[in-house]
Design a protein around this motif. Structure first.
Motif, PDB file in Angstrom:
ATOM      1  N   LEU A  47       0.723  -1.000  -0.270  1.00  0.00           N
ATOM      2  CA  LEU A  47      -0.176   0.494  -0.375  1.00  0.00           C
ATOM      3  C   LEU A  47       1.006   1.606   0.120  1.00  0.00           C
ATOM      4  O   LEU A  47       0.880   2.444  -0.704  1.00  0.00           O
ATOM      5  CB  LEU A  47      -0.926  -0.385   1.329  1.00  0.00           C
ATOM      6  CG  LEU A  47      -2.056   0.785   1.442  1.00  0.00           C
ATOM      7  CD1 LEU A  47      -2.934   0.683  -0.021  1.00  0.00           C
ATOM      8  CD2 LEU A  47      -2.739   0.716   2.294  1.00  0.00           C
ATOM      9  N   LEU A  50       2.476   1.658  -3.331  1.00  0.00           N
ATOM     10  CA  LEU A  50       1.114   2.530  -4.278  1.00  0.00           C
ATOM     11  C   LEU A  50       0.768   3.993  -3.794  1.00  0.00           C
ATOM     12  O   LEU A  50       0.669   4.704  -5.008  1.00  0.00           O
ATOM     13  CB  LEU A  50       0.266   1.275  -4.593  1.00  0.00           C
ATOM     14  CG  LEU A  50       0.226  -0.011  -4.992  1.00  0.00           C
ATOM     15  CD1 LEU A  50      -0.896  -0.377  -4.134  1.00  0.00           C
ATOM     16  CD2 LEU A  50      -0.020  -0.127  -6.104  1.00  0.00           C
ATOM     17  N   LEU A  76      -2.746  -7.441  -4.490  1.00  0.00           N
ATOM     18  CA  LEU A  76      -3.421  -6.777  -5.749  1.00  0.00           C
ATOM     19  C   LEU A  76      -5.205  -7.065  -5.811  1.00  0.00           C
ATOM     20  O   LEU A  76      -5.698  -6.109  -5.773  1.00  0.00           O
ATOM     21  CB  LEU A  76      -2.662  -6.465  -6.936  1.00  0.00           C
ATOM     22  CG  LEU A  76      -1.211  -6.341  -6.406  1.00  0.00           C
ATOM     23  CD1 LEU A  76      -0.481  -5.956  -8.176  1.00  0.00           C
ATOM     24  CD2 LEU A  76      -1.058  -4.268  -6.343  1.00  0.00           C
ATOM     25  N   PHE A  79      -7.132  -5.958  -2.293  1.00  0.00           N
ATOM     26  CA  PHE A  79      -6.984  -4.229  -2.911  1.00  0.00           C
ATOM     27  C   PHE A  79      -8.112  -4.097  -4.026  1.00  0.00           C
ATOM     28  O   PHE A  79      -9.381  -3.596  -3.844  1.00  0.00           O
ATOM     29  CB  PHE A  79      -5.914  -4.341  -3.018  1.00  0.00           C
ATOM     30  CG  PHE A  79      -4.364  -3.280  -2.158  1.00  0.00           C
ATOM     31  CD1 PHE A  79      -5.123  -4.094  -0.575  1.00  0.00           C
ATOM     32  CD2 PHE A  79      -3.548  -3.045  -1.872  1.00  0.00           C
ATOM     33  CE1 PHE A  79      -4.380  -4.288  -0.007  1.00  0.00           C
ATOM     34  CE2 PHE A  79      -2.211  -3.647  -1.126  1.00  0.00           C
ATOM     35  CZ  PHE A  79      -2.796  -3.666   0.070  1.00  0.00           C
ATOM     36  N   GLU A  80      -7.940  -4.616  -4.827  1.00  0.00           N
ATOM     37  CA  GLU A  80      -9.181  -4.336  -6.220  1.00  0.00           C
ATOM     38  C   GLU A  80     -10.466  -4.726  -5.368  1.00  0.00           C
ATOM     39  O   GLU A  80     -11.289  -4.108  -6.071  1.00  0.00           O
ATOM     40  CB  GLU A  80      -8.500  -5.077  -6.824  1.00  0.00           C
ATOM     41  CG  GLU A  80      -8.054  -4.275  -8.489  1.00  0.00           C
ATOM     42  CD  GLU A  80      -8.009  -5.456  -9.420  1.00  0.00           C
ATOM     43  OE1 GLU A  80      -8.052  -4.487 -10.340  1.00  0.00           O
ATOM     44  OE2 GLU A  80      -6.826  -6.092  -9.359  1.00  0.00           O
ATOM     45  N   LEU A  85      -8.002  -0.337  -4.294  1.00  0.00           N
ATOM     46  CA  LEU A  85      -6.696  -0.412  -6.678  1.00  0.00           C
ATOM     47  C   LEU A  85      -8.030  -0.696  -7.768  1.00  0.00           C
ATOM     48  O   LEU A  85      -8.692  -1.138  -8.321  1.00  0.00           O
ATOM     49  CB  LEU A  85      -5.554  -1.172  -5.986  1.00  0.00           C
ATOM     50  CG  LEU A  85      -4.552  -1.494  -7.389  1.00  0.00           C
ATOM     51  CD1 LEU A  85      -3.686  -0.473  -6.590  1.00  0.00           C
ATOM     52  CD2 LEU A  85      -4.339  -3.420  -7.331  1.00  0.00           C
ATOM     53  N   SER A  86      -7.303   0.457  -8.525  1.00  0.00           N
ATOM     54  CA  SER A  86      -7.008   0.325 -10.212  1.00  0.00           C
ATOM     55  C   SER A  86      -6.296   0.101 -10.986  1.00  0.00           C
ATOM     56  O   SER A  86      -5.190   0.320 -10.599  1.00  0.00           O
ATOM     57  CB  SER A  86      -8.830   1.507 -10.630  1.00  0.00           C
ATOM     58  OG  SER A  86      -6.942   2.495 -10.606  1.00  0.00           O
ATOM     59  N   ARG A  87      -6.576  -0.387 -12.276  1.00  0.00           N
ATOM     60  CA  ARG A  87      -5.559  -0.926 -12.336  1.00  0.00           C
ATOM     61  C   ARG A  87      -6.571  -0.358 -14.566  1.00  0.00           C
ATOM     62  O   ARG A  87      -7.452   0.049 -14.960  1.00  0.00           O
ATOM     63  CB  ARG A  87      -5.200  -2.276 -13.666  1.00  0.00           C
ATOM     64  CG  ARG A  87      -5.617  -2.990 -12.246  1.00  0.00           C
ATOM     65  CD  ARG A  87      -5.425  -4.222 -12.223  1.00  0.00           C
ATOM     66  NE  ARG A  87      -5.135  -4.781 -11.124  1.00  0.00           N
ATOM     67  CZ  ARG A  87      -3.805  -5.994 -10.876  1.00  0.00           C
ATOM     68  NH1 ARG A  87      -2.681  -6.130 -11.395  1.00  0.00           N
ATOM     69  NH2 ARG A  87      -3.549  -6.637 -10.321  1.00  0.00           N
ATOM     70  N   LEU A  99      -1.144   0.863 -11.928  1.00  0.00           N
ATOM     71  CA  LEU A  99      -1.665   0.149 -11.341  1.00  0.00           C
ATOM     72  C   LEU A  99      -1.654   1.437 -10.246  1.00  0.00           C
ATOM     73  O   LEU A  99      -0.724   2.134  -9.928  1.00  0.00           O
ATOM     74  CB  LEU A  99      -1.241  -0.378  -9.825  1.00  0.00           C
ATOM     75  CG  LEU A  99      -0.763  -1.883 -10.436  1.00  0.00           C
ATOM     76  CD1 LEU A  99       0.290  -2.649  -9.333  1.00  0.00           C
ATOM     77  CD2 LEU A  99      -2.082  -2.974 -10.961  1.00  0.00           C
ATOM     78  N   LYS A 100      -3.189   2.497  -9.580  1.00  0.00           N
ATOM     79  CA  LYS A 100      -3.357   3.471  -9.207  1.00  0.00           C
ATOM     80  C   LYS A 100      -4.491   3.058  -7.873  1.00  0.00           C
ATOM     81  O   LYS A 100      -5.108   2.452  -8.123  1.00  0.00           O
ATOM     82  CB  LYS A 100      -3.505   3.582 -10.150  1.00  0.00           C
ATOM     83  CG  LYS A 100      -3.012   6.102  -9.477  1.00  0.00           C
ATOM     84  CD  LYS A 100      -4.289   7.115 -10.663  1.00  0.00           C
ATOM     85  CE  LYS A 100      -4.507   8.826 -10.295  1.00  0.00           C
ATOM     86  NZ  LYS A 100      -5.152   8.977 -11.633  1.00  0.00           N
ATOM     87  N   LEU A 101      -3.998   3.690  -6.700  1.00  0.00           N
ATOM     88  CA  LEU A 101      -4.478   3.580  -5.764  1.00  0.00           C
ATOM     89  C   LEU A 101      -6.174   4.623  -5.773  1.00  0.00           C
ATOM     90  O   LEU A 101      -6.362   5.895  -6.285  1.00  0.00           O
ATOM     91  CB  LEU A 101      -4.606   4.315  -4.264  1.00  0.00           C
ATOM     92  CG  LEU A 101      -3.154   3.371  -3.948  1.00  0.00           C
ATOM     93  CD1 LEU A 101      -2.491   3.989  -1.847  1.00  0.00           C
ATOM     94  CD2 LEU A 101      -3.367   2.185  -3.148  1.00  0.00           C
ATOM     95  N   GLY A 105      -8.761   4.374  -1.831  1.00  0.00           N
ATOM     96  CA  GLY A 105      -7.227   3.545  -1.511  1.00  0.00           C
ATOM     97  C   GLY A 105      -6.178   4.504  -0.436  1.00  0.00           C
ATOM     98  O   GLY A 105      -5.713   4.298   0.028  1.00  0.00           O
TER      99      GLY A 105
END
Length: 313
Positions: A47, A50, A76, A79-80, A85-87, A99-101, A105
């Protein structure tokens, strides 16, 4: 790192192992949830990565943390699943995802980061001033001995805390005097901006970000409401310490303002700067800001061109 030239004594090995047991007990790494949170030590470390990287891929994080890719993939995915989390596909390499919080997040990291700060403060409060200096010096000595890259530690961005506003005023006064020869009335302007921010702070519509690197403050930026235009925010007091320049920190601070402004419902961000601040102007231009107004003036003891830049959201 120099290699040992004499055999390692068993007592030295035992001392290292004893220290490891002692310190892991002190900082609580053996608890089921780190810092009384729902995250394990590994999850909290991921975390952190990220939150503090401009761009992240699973391959880079696995490499830098020396984590098994399968184990990291499970973290990961967790987290999604919980919305942290997003991708999105990487433009440079379609096989990789950036990868981005998410906002959730970032909030989770902010809470964990604050708990970590609180625990460190509690630990340091137990020490006298002399013991504290010796303790911090010892930690730095260990870090320098074991990791030649320690001076290039990443930065983190956090919200302001008590004491930060004094730093903002002080460092603006010092840096602008040293680098540009500006007079103390600029520091007075900064002080008024800061005081107004504290007096009228609206957390839903305004924010201050403080950047930290190696445990020291390295920069700041503010996003505040425009006093006359409801849908417009003002970006103010972007500052990056000399020692932290070249790391992309200024861009990261400006980007945070953009993300927050969009989430808060603003339609535009405006800012006031001067032509001599070339590095900041480059950051604004790269972020999509447009120069909309110029005015020659004598400010802070020098002749400058005052500029207004706008970003439509």
């Amino acid at each position: 790192m120099l290699q040992a030239t004499t055999p390692i004594a068993e007592s030295q090995i035992a001392a290292v192992r004893a220290f490891n047991r002692f310190y892991t007990h002190i900082i609580g790494t053996l608890r089921e949830g780190l810092l009384n949170s729902e995250y394990s030590l590994s999850e909290a470390r991921v975390l952190y990565e990220l939150a503090t990287r401009l761009k992240s891929t699973a391959r880079e994080i696995a490499r830098d943390l020396e984590l098994d890719p399968g184990y990291l993939s499970r973290i990961l995915r967790k987290f999604e699943d919980v919305g942290l989390l997003s991708r999105k596909a990487s433009v440079e390499d379609g096989r990789q995802s950036i990868l981005k919080l998410t906002r959730q997040g970032k909030a989770a990291f902010s809470e964990l980061d604050q708990r970590s700060n609180d625990e460190a403060q509690h630990l340091l409060e137990r020490l006298s001033d002399k013991e504290r200096i010796e303790f911090l010096h010892g930690m730095r000595s260990i870090e320098n001995a074991l990791d030649a890259r320690s001076s290039r530690a990443p930065y983190i961005l956090r919200q302001h805390r008590p004491g930060d506003m004094g730093w903002v005023v002080h460092r603006h006064g010092v840096i602008y005097t040293q680098e540009l020869g500006w007079t103390p009335d600029f520091e007075a302007v900064v002080a008024r901006i800061v005081a107004d921010f504290i007096d009228n702070f609206d957390p839903k519509r305004e924010r201050c970000w403080i950047a930290e690197r190696d445990g020291e403050i390295a920069g700041s930026v503010f996003l505040v409401r425009h006093p006359e235009e409801k849908d417009t925010a003002k970006l103010r007091l972007l500052l990056v310490e000399t020692s932290a320049r070249g790391l992309g920190l200024g861009k990261a601070l400006v980007d945070e303002c953009t993300y927050f402004a969009r989430a808060a419902g603003y339609k535009k961000i405006t800012l006031w700067t001067h032509d001599v601040l070339t590095a900041a102007r480059h950051i604004y231009s790269e972020a999509g800001y447009k120069l909309v107004k110029e005015e020659p003036r004598h400010s802070f003891g020098v002749d400058v061109i005052s500029e207004t830049w706008d970003l439509t959201l």
